[in-house]
Design a protein around this motif. Structure first.
Motif, PDB file in Angstrom:
ATOM      1  N   VAL A 146      -2.598  -2.433  19.077  1.00 11.26           N
ATOM      2  CA  VAL A 146      -1.559  -1.445  18.757  1.00 11.26           C
ATOM      3  C   VAL A 146      -2.001  -0.575  17.573  1.00 11.26           C
ATOM      4  O   VAL A 146      -1.883   0.654  17.597  1.00 11.26           O
ATOM      5  N   GLN A 202      -8.018  -7.075   5.446  1.00 11.14           N
ATOM      6  CA  GLN A 202      -9.315  -6.944   6.131  1.00 11.14           C
ATOM      7  C   GLN A 202      -9.199  -6.181   7.446  1.00 11.14           C
ATOM      8  O   GLN A 202     -10.083  -5.407   7.810  1.00 11.14           O
ATOM      9  N   ALA A 203      -8.111  -6.419   8.190  1.00  7.54           N
ATOM     10  CA  ALA A 203      -7.947  -5.736   9.483  1.00  7.54           C
ATOM     11  C   ALA A 203      -7.847  -4.229   9.265  1.00  7.54           C
ATOM     12  O   ALA A 203      -8.465  -3.436   9.984  1.00  7.54           O
ATOM     13  N   ALA A 204      -7.066  -3.844   8.256  1.00  8.27           N
ATOM     14  CA  ALA A 204      -6.880  -2.412   7.984  1.00  8.27           C
ATOM     15  C   ALA A 204      -8.203  -1.770   7.576  1.00  8.27           C
ATOM     16  O   ALA A 204      -8.550  -0.678   8.051  1.00  8.27           O
ATOM     17  N   ARG A 228       0.207  -7.987  16.095  1.00 16.57           N
ATOM     18  CA  ARG A 228      -1.081  -7.654  15.455  1.00 16.57           C
ATOM     19  C   ARG A 228      -2.275  -8.240  16.206  1.00 16.57           C
ATOM     20  O   ARG A 228      -2.145  -9.254  16.882  1.00 16.57           O
ATOM     21  N   VAL A 245       1.378   0.781   9.597  1.00 18.19           N
ATOM     22  CA  VAL A 245       1.719  -0.641   9.586  1.00 18.19           C
ATOM     23  C   VAL A 245       2.200  -1.041  10.980  1.00 18.19           C
ATOM     24  O   VAL A 245       2.851  -0.262  11.676  1.00 18.19           O
ATOM     25  N   MET A 258      -5.092   0.650   0.857  1.00 16.65           N
ATOM     26  CA  MET A 258      -4.520  -0.646   1.192  1.00 16.65           C
ATOM     27  C   MET A 258      -4.942  -1.660   0.143  1.00 16.65           C
ATOM     28  O   MET A 258      -5.898  -1.419  -0.596  1.00 16.65           O
ATOM     29  N   VAL A 266      -6.887   6.871   3.174  1.00 17.85           N
ATOM     30  CA  VAL A 266      -5.984   5.744   3.427  1.00 17.85           C
ATOM     31  C   VAL A 266      -6.155   4.791   2.257  1.00 17.85           C
ATOM     32  O   VAL A 266      -7.217   4.760   1.624  1.00 17.85           O
ATOM     33  N   PHE A 303       0.827  -1.209   0.000  1.00 19.17           N
ATOM     34  CA  PHE A 303       0.000   0.000   0.000  1.00 19.17           C
ATOM     35  C   PHE A 303       0.860   1.257   0.000  1.00 19.17           C
ATOM     36  O   PHE A 303       0.356   2.354  -0.211  1.00 19.17           O
TER      37      PHE A 303
END
Ligand SMILES: CC(C)(COP(=O)(O)OP(=O)(O)OC[C@H]1O[C@@H](n2cnc3c(N)ncnc32)[C@H](O)[C@@H]1OP(=O)(O)O)[C@@H](O)C(=O)NCCC(=O)NCCS
Length: 210
Positions: A125, A154-156, A121, A115, A149, A147, A58
């Protein structure tokens, strides 16, 4: 208020101007969040080199390369970029960056790049770092944030949607990895001016002073 996401999180007291370092408790332990400075170059390079390359797609440049890190440090010194580091037991475990170009046609827009190292993860954090980076953007008087990505992050996507970001664009086959495979990029946007107006309406003008 809930639609901003950021305010609904209720984790940051926006009535106080931000100061660093700050300490947050996460499931990964105590994390220090502080501004990145030129003396962090080697530590951030080590952090970048340890990341899976897919997680760097990204970014416009590969931060595991020393020359990219040097250019990044120069941008920090020039004041064009502000980066926050998440540090655990003296080791960099995350980085959130706010990029803006006051001389472009989008001086009111900032891009967040974030990141977190694989070993911490899913422990809060990223959430802490994203909220702090968002707070930096609010303090800088930006009106819009973006943003981006790869679509499989998926988390982002979940994290930034929880902050009130919404999908604005899909760029097909937009990045190519080291094996030559292309990946789609999703761009999310957030109307920060709306958050600022809401905060002022709720009597928190100090938090959003330029
Ligand atoms: C995005 C990233 C920074 C998140 O960091 P993290 O420390 O794992 O995030 P957190 O543990 O704070 O989780 C924050 C939220 O993300 C979501 N999330 C986390 N892990 C997830 C997973 N495996 N699947 C789906 N959602 C997830 C959840 O919504 C979570 O909030 P919740 O705990 O309240 O449910 C990390 O995954 C990363 O570095 N990804 C690669 C780089 C990237 O693509 N960055 C995005 C560009 S801006």
């Amino acid at each position: 208020m809930a639609e901003t996401g950021f305010l609904a999180g209720d984790k940051i007291d926006m009535s106080e101007p931000r100061s660093y370092p700050r300490h947050v408790k996460t499931d990964a332990g105590d994390i220090e969040i502080r501004l990145m400075s030129p003396s962090d170059e080697a530590a951030v390079l080590a952090f970048g080199k340890a990341l899976p390359t897919h997680d760097l797609l990204f970014l416009p440049r590969n931060i595991s390369e020393p020359k990219v890190l040097s250019a990044w440090i120069k941008e920090i010194e020039r004041g064009a970029i502000r980066s926050l580091l998440a540090v655990k037991d003296g080791k960099v475990v995350g980085c959130g960056t706010l990029v803006r170009d006051p001389h472009s046609w989008s001086p009111h827009v900032g891009e967040i790049r974030m990141v977190v190292s694989s070993e911490v993860r899913g422990k809060g954090v990223g959430k802490a770092l994203s909220q702090e980076t968002f707070a930096l953007a609010l303090g800088a008087g930006l009106e819009k944030l973006s943003v981006q990505m790869t679509v499989d992050q998926q988390a982002a996507i979940a994290l930034f949607e929880s902050l009130g970001f919404k999908a604005e664009a899909l760029l097909r086959d937009h990045v190519r990895d080291v094996e030559g495979n292309t990946h789609d990029i999703v761009v999310l946007g957030h109307n920060v001016a709306q958050v600022r107006a809401q905060m002022e309406a709720y009597g928190l003008p100090d938090a959003v002073r330029h």
